[in-house]
Design an enzyme around this catalytic site. Sequence first.
Site, PDB file in Angstrom:
ATOM      1  N   LYS A   1       0.656  -2.955   8.375  1.00  0.00           N
ATOM      2  CA  LYS A   1       1.424  -2.257   7.338  1.00  0.00           C
ATOM      3  C   LYS A   1       2.718  -1.737   7.956  1.00  0.00           C
ATOM      4  CE  LYS A   1      -0.505   0.605   4.348  1.00  0.00           C
ATOM      5  NZ  LYS A   1      -1.049   1.850   3.736  1.00  0.00           N
TER       6      LYS A   1
ATOM      7  N   GLY B   1       0.852  -1.178   0.000  1.00  0.00           N
ATOM      8  CA  GLY B   1       0.000   0.000   0.000  1.00  0.00           C
ATOM      9  C   GLY B   1       0.886   1.224   0.000  1.00  0.00           C
ATOM     10  N   GLY B   2       0.269   2.420   0.011  1.00  0.00           N
ATOM     11  CA  GLY B   2       1.050   3.639  -0.025  1.00  0.00           C
ATOM     12  C   GLY B   2       2.138   3.664   1.041  1.00  0.00           C
TER      13      GLY B   2
ATOM     14  N   ASP C   1      -6.691   9.428  -2.830  1.00  0.00           N
ATOM     15  CA  ASP C   1      -6.328   8.294  -3.698  1.00  0.00           C
ATOM     16  C   ASP C   1      -7.479   7.301  -3.783  1.00  0.00           C
ATOM     17  OD1 ASP C   1      -4.675   6.958  -5.452  1.00  0.00           O
ATOM     18  OD2 ASP C   1      -3.604   5.843  -3.893  1.00  0.00           O
TER      19      ASP C   1
ATOM     20  N   LYS D   1       4.534  -2.006   3.179  1.00  0.00           N
ATOM     21  CA  LYS D   1       4.187  -3.363   2.790  1.00  0.00           C
ATOM     22  C   LYS D   1       3.190  -3.902   3.804  1.00  0.00           C
ATOM     23  CE  LYS D   1       6.139  -7.725   1.214  1.00  0.00           C
ATOM     24  NZ  LYS D   1       7.375  -8.458   0.859  1.00  0.00           N
ATOM     25  N   VAL D   2       2.184  -4.605   3.318  1.00  0.00           N
ATOM     26  CA  VAL D   2       1.103  -5.073   4.183  1.00  0.00           C
ATOM     27  C   VAL D   2       1.222  -6.569   4.412  1.00  0.00           C
ATOM     28  CG1 VAL D   2      -1.400  -5.147   4.533  1.00  0.00           C
ATOM     29  CG2 VAL D   2      -0.374  -3.244   3.254  1.00  0.00           C
TER      30      VAL D   2
END
Length: 350
Positions: free
Chosen positions: A90, A70-71, A192, A74-75
Amino acid sequence: MRDVVGKCPHCEYAGNVGEACRERVCSRKGYHFIPINHFEDLKDRPFHARDQHIGLVMGDYLIVGEVGKGGFGKVYLALQLPVLMKAALKLMVRGSSDPVTAATLLKKFEGEALSLARLNHPNIVRLLKYGTFVDTPYIVMEYVEGGRTLKQEVTERVFIGDGFETATAKHIVGQILNALESAHAQKIIHRDIKPENIMLQHVAGDKYFVRILDFGLSKFVEDRTQTSMVVGTPTYMAPEQITGKNIGPWTDIYAIGVIAYEMITGRRPFAGKSRQEIFSRKLDPLYNPVERILDVGYPEVVLRFFERAVAREADDRYSNVHEFRDGVERVFRALEKTQHVSISSSDLAQ
């Protein structure tokens, strides 16, 4: 609670889930046993190719698998110890050694946590925890069990040539608006909104329950409304995000306008082969995205709605959720006589 047998993801010794592995190297690195089913997901990978965060415990969360990116982070799939409740963790990715860039990323990552902490709405994933692990910040959020993105839903429908029923499209768009109304009331702009950040979850009584993800680019209205960075996803970015000026609730409204255009017509209002081509059309005062659907024969109310929803100038656009909701309600009423909202075009499969 009852012990659950698991394995160390790195040395493959067996032990109870959540307990520390006692193998010398794994003990030094802080690895723990993870459930067998999650170990099965990575056992065929060579040791050097396994994510080095799997098996670590951050706070009281055991990392057991990868979910995606994700923005700015890392998830991972994590289990809260000792109850093993699923959560999405995250971890901020430090992708630059430049101190200025690193500080900017940290600020944006912390901004996502601050945004989620102020939000409390069923259509927005909840923040469970914010912490640091070896000086690296992480966010723990609700895990959307069995969810699929709106992009996946649209792609599948394009593939089988099946459009959204009007009631389904109305239900999905309505929930997105509910989530944004809540965020905007807290003076938070997502910036977003796109199909990849909209999860559809099958819950009891609702096959299309919406959960909004990734507030990594969110901005507080009380902050300055200009930005020095072009951030967002080209297809759904408002013109003011490209120029970096006048960011506001109407910026999110624009993105929903693009999504509604795609769901209803099956076409992209600003189709282009490159980022530059898409931006050029969005900034061109002579380009009219409504012309792309004039051949379909939509009622005038539909054409006028899209003309305003994705207008180039923010002043010509719906300025808030309430205005947009009134406009899209008129659109769905006009489409109720048809069986499906069109989505047969291959335009969206690209």
